[in-house]
Write a protein that holds these residues in place. Structure first.
Motif, PDB file in Angstrom:
ATOM      1  N   ARG A  34       0.930  -1.242   0.094  1.00  0.00           N
ATOM      2  CA  ARG A  34       0.050   0.092  -0.018  1.00  0.00           C
ATOM      3  C   ARG A  34       0.846   1.207  -0.056  1.00  0.00           C
ATOM      4  NH1 ARG A  34      -4.829  -1.676   4.489  1.00  0.00           N
ATOM      5  NH2 ARG A  34      -5.693  -3.291   3.221  1.00  0.00           N
ATOM      6  N   LEU A  39       6.126  -0.378  -8.976  1.00  0.00           N
ATOM      7  CA  LEU A  39       5.400  -1.043 -10.045  1.00  0.00           C
ATOM      8  C   LEU A  39       6.230  -0.881 -11.446  1.00  0.00           C
ATOM      9  CD1 LEU A  39       2.997  -3.067 -10.719  1.00  0.00           C
ATOM     10  CD2 LEU A  39       1.720  -0.965 -11.158  1.00  0.00           C
ATOM     11  N   ARG A 101      -1.003  -9.184  -8.327  1.00  0.00           N
ATOM     12  CA  ARG A 101      -2.227  -8.305  -8.582  1.00  0.00           C
ATOM     13  C   ARG A 101      -2.781  -7.912  -7.037  1.00  0.00           C
ATOM     14  NH1 ARG A 101      -0.916 -11.045 -12.893  1.00  0.00           N
ATOM     15  NH2 ARG A 101      -1.259 -10.397 -14.864  1.00  0.00           N
ATOM     16  N   ALA A 102      -3.062  -8.639  -6.250  1.00  0.00           N
ATOM     17  CA  ALA A 102      -3.617  -8.538  -5.103  1.00  0.00           C
ATOM     18  C   ALA A 102      -2.860  -7.432  -4.451  1.00  0.00           C
ATOM     19  CB  ALA A 102      -4.010  -9.567  -4.263  1.00  0.00           C
ATOM     20  N   ILE A 104      -0.673  -5.260  -5.541  1.00  0.00           N
ATOM     21  CA  ILE A 104      -0.848  -3.492  -5.965  1.00  0.00           C
ATOM     22  C   ILE A 104      -2.119  -3.161  -5.857  1.00  0.00           C
ATOM     23  CG2 ILE A 104       1.269  -4.198  -7.463  1.00  0.00           C
ATOM     24  CD1 ILE A 104      -0.758  -4.171  -9.886  1.00  0.00           C
ATOM     25  N   SER A 105      -3.411  -4.079  -5.435  1.00  0.00           N
ATOM     26  CA  SER A 105      -4.526  -3.614  -5.047  1.00  0.00           C
ATOM     27  C   SER A 105      -4.968  -3.257  -3.657  1.00  0.00           C
ATOM     28  CB  SER A 105      -5.793  -4.584  -6.025  1.00  0.00           C
ATOM     29  OG  SER A 105      -5.252  -4.687  -7.027  1.00  0.00           O
ATOM     30  N   GLY A 106      -3.670  -3.462  -2.947  1.00  0.00           N
ATOM     31  CA  GLY A 106      -3.976  -3.139  -1.576  1.00  0.00           C
ATOM     32  C   GLY A 106      -4.638  -4.306  -0.899  1.00  0.00           C
ATOM     33  N   LEU A 107      -4.919  -5.324  -1.330  1.00  0.00           N
ATOM     34  CA  LEU A 107      -5.604  -6.645  -0.782  1.00  0.00           C
ATOM     35  C   LEU A 107      -5.027  -7.601  -0.097  1.00  0.00           C
ATOM     36  CD1 LEU A 107      -8.050  -7.051  -3.937  1.00  0.00           C
ATOM     37  CD2 LEU A 107      -8.582  -5.893  -1.597  1.00  0.00           C
ATOM     38  N   PRO A 108      -4.945  -7.753   1.258  1.00  0.00           N
ATOM     39  CA  PRO A 108      -3.948  -8.560   1.713  1.00  0.00           C
ATOM     40  C   PRO A 108      -4.233  -9.998   1.883  1.00  0.00           C
ATOM     41  CG  PRO A 108      -5.623  -7.803   3.392  1.00  0.00           C
ATOM     42  CD  PRO A 108      -6.080  -7.281   2.074  1.00  0.00           C
ATOM     43  N   PHE A 131       1.126  -9.338   6.379  1.00  0.00           N
ATOM     44  CA  PHE A 131       0.279  -8.418   6.714  1.00  0.00           C
ATOM     45  C   PHE A 131      -0.478  -9.003   7.922  1.00  0.00           C
ATOM     46  CE2 PHE A 131      -3.499  -5.265   6.369  1.00  0.00           C
ATOM     47  CZ  PHE A 131      -2.741  -3.882   6.560  1.00  0.00           C
TER      48      PHE A 131
ATOM     49  N   LEU B 109     -11.737 -10.743   4.318  1.00  0.00           N
ATOM     50  CA  LEU B 109     -12.113  -9.521   3.600  1.00  0.00           C
ATOM     51  C   LEU B 109     -13.517  -9.313   3.758  1.00  0.00           C
ATOM     52  CD1 LEU B 109     -10.349  -9.738   0.005  1.00  0.00           C
ATOM     53  CD2 LEU B 109      -9.599  -8.912   2.364  1.00  0.00           C
ATOM     54  N   VAL B 166      -7.583   0.129 -11.890  1.00  0.00           N
ATOM     55  CA  VAL B 166      -7.632  -1.101 -11.270  1.00  0.00           C
ATOM     56  C   VAL B 166      -9.324  -1.017 -10.924  1.00  0.00           C
ATOM     57  CG1 VAL B 166      -7.053  -2.866  -9.486  1.00  0.00           C
ATOM     58  CG2 VAL B 166      -5.289  -1.211 -10.664  1.00  0.00           C
ATOM     59  N   LEU B 192      -6.316  -3.804 -14.945  1.00  0.00           N
ATOM     60  CA  LEU B 192      -6.429  -4.887 -14.068  1.00  0.00           C
ATOM     61  C   LEU B 192      -7.836  -5.060 -13.418  1.00  0.00           C
ATOM     62  CD1 LEU B 192      -4.657  -7.106 -12.667  1.00  0.00           C
ATOM     63  CD2 LEU B 192      -4.190  -5.382 -10.900  1.00  0.00           C
ATOM     64  N   ARG B 194      -9.658  -7.163 -10.267  1.00  0.00           N
ATOM     65  CA  ARG B 194      -9.763  -7.832  -9.144  1.00  0.00           C
ATOM     66  C   ARG B 194     -11.328  -8.307  -8.646  1.00  0.00           C
ATOM     67  NH1 ARG B 194      -5.624 -10.667  -8.576  1.00  0.00           N
ATOM     68  NH2 ARG B 194      -6.647 -11.184  -6.723  1.00  0.00           N
ATOM     69  N   TYR B 200     -15.078  -4.898   0.837  1.00  0.00           N
ATOM     70  CA  TYR B 200     -13.713  -4.085   1.128  1.00  0.00           C
ATOM     71  C   TYR B 200     -13.083  -3.543   0.300  1.00  0.00           C
ATOM     72  CZ  TYR B 200      -9.074  -4.463   3.575  1.00  0.00           C
ATOM     73  OH  TYR B 200      -8.090  -4.245   3.942  1.00  0.00           O
ATOM     74  N   MET B 204     -10.743  -0.081  -0.284  1.00  0.00           N
ATOM     75  CA  MET B 204      -9.517   0.152  -1.091  1.00  0.00           C
ATOM     76  C   MET B 204      -9.562   1.516  -2.020  1.00  0.00           C
ATOM     77  SD  MET B 204      -7.427  -2.185   0.291  1.00  0.00           S
ATOM     78  CE  MET B 204      -8.196  -1.726   1.822  1.00  0.00           C
ATOM     79  N   VAL B 209      -5.751   2.653  -3.413  1.00  0.00           N
ATOM     80  CA  VAL B 209      -5.249   1.651  -4.080  1.00  0.00           C
ATOM     81  C   VAL B 209      -5.764   0.786  -5.178  1.00  0.00           C
ATOM     82  CG1 VAL B 209      -3.378   1.244  -2.190  1.00  0.00           C
ATOM     83  CG2 VAL B 209      -5.775   0.150  -2.210  1.00  0.00           C
ATOM     84  N   LEU B 210      -7.082   1.254  -5.197  1.00  0.00           N
ATOM     85  CA  LEU B 210      -8.011   0.758  -6.361  1.00  0.00           C
ATOM     86  C   LEU B 210      -8.924   2.103  -6.747  1.00  0.00           C
ATOM     87  CD1 LEU B 210      -9.397  -2.773  -5.406  1.00  0.00           C
ATOM     88  CD2 LEU B 210     -10.704  -1.364  -6.888  1.00  0.00           C
TER      89      LEU B 210
END
Lengths: 274, 274
Positions: A34, A39, A101-102, A104-108, A131, B109, B166, B192, B194, B200, B204, B209-210
């Protein structure tokens, strides 16, 4: 099992070292999550977006450095830095960030996958999510979840029929048309499907909250860490024909928590996809 | 903005109370996550699986009890216990666990969505993820992420074109055929996509970040908490025609972090879906 060729002492020492590796990769990756992770797109011109970050590269470099200091004779197969002595007695199979991809999308739900081959067979593996401060770690003799609160054994749950199963894949759009038909057949027969989990889904099968994972187009580093973790939790990593996977040659992958699911899921998958 | 009708003192007090509600729901839900959560199926015979757990019910009951003690005149619209004085001056719009399917699959999530309407307009909201100890909270005057490490302001990022975006949706299989075409058009134009994030993903976008979330078939409680959180982070909750959403009537929803995306994404969505 392959693990029997390794002494219990040696396996315990490698298990401790694997937890060290997970701490080290967390220290590299978390400050960039985050944040400003540098990238870039590895895809050739015109090809689909293929992201990589400084976190991916830094984490794999950290693992190679630590292994090199402790076990200079070990080999590597890694997503970011390729092969180095892939036929050594011990080979580390590395995906520093599965689910870039998760990431860079902030998803843990991205994970660090570290597998260890001994004499060509996966004997030890970890699925780490720094995380969440979770490491799912194991070998054929037993797997466990390590968190700051302690350790608990991992055990896949009983789920003898597809109708009871919670299934997962990362993104059906990654399937070919025939694979999509196969996935849809299993989905239709299942209780519930979840998307977008990458390798975190493998950990959820080992934890006993998810039953089946179906993926295609995988590389060795996307899968091998899961082979010992699932084995130690009572589950299994196979291909779509239902054949158990050892050192993973790549391609289509099927994970089941209850081995009784192997045959019926493989049967659904093989019908349209052949 | 609607918030201007509420004094700053009153808004600050409600904001503090909202954090109390998030602590209370976390205490109800967390002991049941990945444990014995009493899953049942609310679906009518023959209909699709519609899971609900003791965690959903217990968390909504806890919120209603705490609000009732402090503000007995307030109303409620909630997923589990329906409407109670939905025309009161203050109405709490509640989804105790958004992403019950993620919850029962062990995936962290799922979120607790708590929105507050004042005189018919959403003025305050939170998106809480207690397993991660995160509360995304805000109103038109500003939004922030509250964690045990402190607070940081939420700010959606600049993303003026779909090609840079994204995007996210929970599960394309939930779309009608026309909606699937619309989603696919946006996906094809984006950088991209997701899947699998439920609400959630809204958090983001607020975190920067999204960029875009596209969903259909939502109820008020699936969306309203996000309206003030996104407003305070510079983003926007709209419908597929690109019209900003206030009190959410249900149906199709489009969230953008950069308002410059609203028109081009709505244009892509409206072509095939009409």
């Amino acid at each position: 099992m392959a693990a029997s060729s390794l002494s219990a002492d040696r396996l315990a020492a490698l298990d401790g070292f694997l937890r060290e590796l997970n701490r080290a990769t967390g220290e590299v990756i978390l400050p960039l999550f985050r944040g400003d992770h540098g990238l870039t797109d590895k895809a050739k011109a015109g090809a689909a977006f293929d992201p990589v970050t400084e976190a991916d590269r830094g984490a794999e470099a950290a693992i190679r450095r630590l292994v090199g200091e402790r076990f200079p004779e070990h080999g590597f197969i890694g997503e970011e830095y390729g092969e180095d002595r892939p036929d050594a007695e011990f080979v580390w199979v590395l995906d520093p960030i599965d689910g870039t991809r998760a990431f860079i999308s902030g998803l843990p739900l991205w994970t660090t996958l570290i597998g260890l081959r001994f004499q060509g067979r996966p004997v030890l593996g970890s699925i780490g999510q720094p995380f969440l401060d979770e490491v799912f770690i194991g070998h054929a003799g037993g797997s466990r979840l390590v968190t700051p609160l302690g350790e608990r054994p991992l055990k896949a749950r009983a789920c003898p029929t597809i109708a009871q199963a919670v299934i997962a894949t990362t993104d059906p759009a990654l399937f070919s048309a025939a694979e999509m038909e196969a996935w849809s057949a299993v989905r239709k027969a299942s209780r519930l499907a979840r998307l977008g989990c990458d390798a975190y889904a493998y950990a959820m099968v080992a934890l006993g909250v998810l039953d089946v994972v179906i993926e295609s187009n995988l590389k060795a580093w996307d899968v091998e860490a899961a082979v010992p973790v699932l084995a130690g939790a009572g589950g299994l990593v196979a291909d779509w024909r239902g054949e158990a996977v050892g050192a993973f040659a790549g391609g289509r992958m099927l994970i089941v928590g209850d081995r009784a699911l192997l045959e019926p899921v493989a049967a659904e998958l093989s019908r349209p996809a052949q």
